[in-house]
Design an enzyme around this catalytic site. Sequence first.
Site, short mmCIF file in Angstrom:
data_model
loop_
_atom_site.label_atom_id
_atom_site.label_comp_id
_atom_site.label_asym_id
_atom_site.label_seq_id
_atom_site.Cartn_x
_atom_site.Cartn_y
_atom_site.Cartn_z
N GLY A 81 28.33 39.23 60.46
CA GLY A 81 27.58 38.61 59.35
C GLY A 81 26.52 37.65 59.84
O GLY A 81 26.52 36.47 59.49
N ASN A 83 22.95 38.25 59.78
CA ASN A 83 21.56 38.49 59.37
C ASN A 83 20.98 37.27 58.65
O ASN A 83 19.79 37.22 58.37
CB ASN A 83 21.46 39.72 58.46
CG ASN A 83 22.45 39.68 57.31
OD1 ASN A 83 23.62 39.98 57.49
ND2 ASN A 83 21.99 39.27 56.14
N GLY A 85 21.96 32.77 57.41
CA GLY A 85 22.86 31.61 57.42
C GLY A 85 23.33 31.17 58.80
O GLY A 85 22.60 31.20 59.79
N ILE A 86 24.58 30.74 58.83
CA ILE A 86 25.17 30.17 60.05
C ILE A 86 25.21 31.20 61.17
O ILE A 86 24.93 30.89 62.33
CB ILE A 86 26.61 29.68 59.73
CG1 ILE A 86 26.55 28.55 58.69
CG2 ILE A 86 27.32 29.21 60.98
CD1 ILE A 86 27.90 28.22 58.05
N SER A 210 37.14 27.45 56.78
CA SER A 210 36.49 26.49 55.89
C SER A 210 37.48 25.40 55.50
O SER A 210 38.70 25.64 55.47
CB SER A 210 36.01 27.21 54.62
OG SER A 210 35.68 26.27 53.63
N TYR A 236 39.26 32.58 47.45
CA TYR A 236 38.48 32.15 48.63
C TYR A 236 39.31 31.23 49.52
O TYR A 236 39.40 31.44 50.73
CB TYR A 236 37.19 31.45 48.20
CG TYR A 236 36.33 31.00 49.38
CD1 TYR A 236 35.67 31.94 50.18
CD2 TYR A 236 36.19 29.65 49.70
CE1 TYR A 236 34.89 31.53 51.26
CE2 TYR A 236 35.41 29.24 50.77
CZ TYR A 236 34.76 30.18 51.54
OH TYR A 236 34.00 29.78 52.62
N1 NAP Z 1 27.91 27.58 53.85
C1 NAP Z 1 28.95 26.74 53.80
O1 NAP Z 1 28.86 25.63 53.24
C2 NAP Z 1 30.26 27.12 54.42
C3 NAP Z 1 31.32 26.20 54.36
C4 NAP Z 1 32.53 26.55 54.93
C5 NAP Z 1 32.68 27.78 55.54
N2 NAP Z 1 31.65 28.66 55.57
C6 NAP Z 1 31.87 29.96 56.23
O2 NAP Z 1 30.81 30.23 57.11
C7 NAP Z 1 30.67 31.64 57.29
C8 NAP Z 1 29.20 32.01 57.22
O3 NAP Z 1 28.76 31.78 55.90
P1 NAP Z 1 27.26 31.34 55.53
O4 NAP Z 1 27.36 30.01 54.89
O5 NAP Z 1 26.33 31.55 56.66
O6 NAP Z 1 26.98 32.38 54.34
P2 NAP Z 1 25.85 33.50 54.14
O7 NAP Z 1 24.52 32.93 54.40
O8 NAP Z 1 26.14 34.09 52.82
O9 NAP Z 1 26.21 34.54 55.30
C9 NAP Z 1 27.36 35.34 55.20
C10 NAP Z 1 27.19 36.55 56.07
O10 NAP Z 1 28.35 37.37 55.92
C11 NAP Z 1 27.91 38.69 55.66
N3 NAP Z 1 28.87 39.48 54.91
C12 NAP Z 1 29.31 39.30 53.66
N4 NAP Z 1 30.13 40.28 53.31
C13 NAP Z 1 30.22 41.12 54.39
C14 NAP Z 1 30.89 42.33 54.64
N5 NAP Z 1 31.64 42.94 53.72
N6 NAP Z 1 30.75 42.92 55.86
C15 NAP Z 1 29.98 42.34 56.80
N7 NAP Z 1 29.29 41.21 56.60
C16 NAP Z 1 29.41 40.60 55.40
C17 NAP Z 1 26.63 38.51 54.87
O11 NAP Z 1 25.89 39.72 54.87
P3 NAP Z 1 24.88 40.04 53.64
O12 NAP Z 1 23.71 39.16 53.83
O13 NAP Z 1 24.59 41.49 53.82
O14 NAP Z 1 25.64 39.75 52.39
C18 NAP Z 1 25.98 37.40 55.66
O15 NAP Z 1 25.37 37.91 56.80
C19 NAP Z 1 31.53 32.27 56.22
O16 NAP Z 1 32.72 32.73 56.80
C20 NAP Z 1 31.84 31.14 55.27
O17 NAP Z 1 33.08 31.30 54.60
C21 NAP Z 1 30.44 28.35 55.04
#
Ligand code: NAP
Length: 407
Positions: A81, A83, A85-86, A210, A236
């Site tokens: 994942g 493409n 965000g983090i 998280s 979640y």
């Molecule tokens: N942002 C926060 O505040 C926060 C806080 C705590 C924990 N986290 C954790 O950090 C991690 C990264 O999240 P983020 O904040 O960077 O969110 P994000 O920007 O939504 O990125 C999530 C990534 O996961 C991919 N993904 C979703 N469903 C998938 C699937 N079925 N198969 C493969 N890839 C998939 C998405 O791909 P698509 O773009 O194609 O959907 C995207 O690349 C997550 O595990 C999240 O739970 C985030």
Amino acid sequence: MSEAATPPGSAPGTVFPPGFDPTAESVEKTLCFRGFWAWAVLILLIALGISLFMWLLRKCIQGPAYRKANRIDGKVVIVTGCNTGIGKETVLELAKRGARIYMACRDPGRCEAARLDIMDRSRNQQLFNRTLDLGSLQSVRNFVERFKAEESRLDILINNAGIMACPRTLTADGYEQQFGVNHLGHFLLTNLLLDRLKHSSPSRIVVVSSAAHLFGRINREDLMSEKNYGKFFGAYSQSKLANILFTRKLSTILKDTGVTVNCCHPGVVRTELNRHFAGPGWMKSVLQTGSLYFFKTPKAGAQTSLRLALDPKLEHSTGGYYSDCMWWPLVPWARNMQTADWLWRESEKLVGLPPLEPPPPGQSPTQNGNGTQNGAASGNGSGNGNGNANPASREMQSVETVVVNRS
Ligand SMILES: NC(=O)c1ccc[n+]([C@@H]2O[C@H](COP(=O)([O-])OP(=O)(O)OC[C@H]3O[C@@H](n4cnc5c(N)ncnc54)[C@H](OP(=O)(O)O)[C@@H]3O)[C@@H](O)[C@H]2O)c1
């Protein structure tokens, strides 16, 4: 020599400096003038104070950064994942440090755009766009099969992909989406890659969990949230707690293998994670604006994952939970090894892996902790990704088709 003036009307004995006009109008003007400057200075000081406070607050919110300059030239890395965000920021930093990175994303188009951008910014050509949909166990197996055909080693696996608070939907295999993607997909992926990780030891697994796990419970009676679906506080947070219990259990399984596994909370980060947020428009706008200031940037959000993946000091640290680049103690329900054992066995059955350990006494290999059969969430009508609606036969089929090497 000029003399001090004593104008008419002033109290006897009052001496004013030469040129001072003590008429009421003039005194008022002088006081007004001084008052204006006093206010201006006060307002300026308050503005400066607020700016300094906000700057410090923002710095605190962004948290510490991983600053060691160690390179990992040629090390093979998988990030799920990534493409956006983090994950994307994590890949960018690892690419700058010379890694050879497999970008495992579900949307090849978005992955390619991110790959080109990162190649441009890092000057690293060793980035590969690979398709992985964690919501499909078959896609996980296909990804692993291709990866293993291409690479004989794997130094770092970063389980980053995640989905949050979506309406209740099911994965291709009929499991609740958040539990399926955040936990089960990564569970299968990691298990199928263990042989490569062990072969490349010292190697590392990083699991992005998280702080939401604090609200989570593993619901043994309703793991797929069929009876009661709370999209954040239910599904979640359960999936993020599962990430931690998985890390804890895996760290015991991998003891003395040279493979470490740690998990982290990245902070509250401004990413696309809240894409399923369905509140009123005004709330979305407030969130959008507030997040600009009060959330971490994705780059700041990547720092804890980066430390876990890179810091030479952590080479032997395993089974830990980190936030803001620091080790944090876990709440009792996130370090409950009985729940971790149960979840591990349950997950093995759900993804169709043969058990690593014998089942506890009195329980058959195909039963879960409640004495019921395992398989895709019943009553969803979707069956599994192979068009097979019978959960038990799906399980048998998965066990047969998967090539497991977890030695
Ligand atoms: N942002 C926060 O505040 C926060 C806080 C705590 C924990 N986290 C954790 O950090 C991690 C990264 O999240 P983020 O904040 O960077 O969110 P994000 O920007 O939504 O990125 C999530 C990534 O996961 C991919 N993904 C979703 N469903 C998938 C699937 N079925 N198969 C493969 N890839 C998939 C998405 O791909 P698509 O773009 O194609 O959907 C995207 O690349 C997550 O595990 C999240 O739970 C985030």
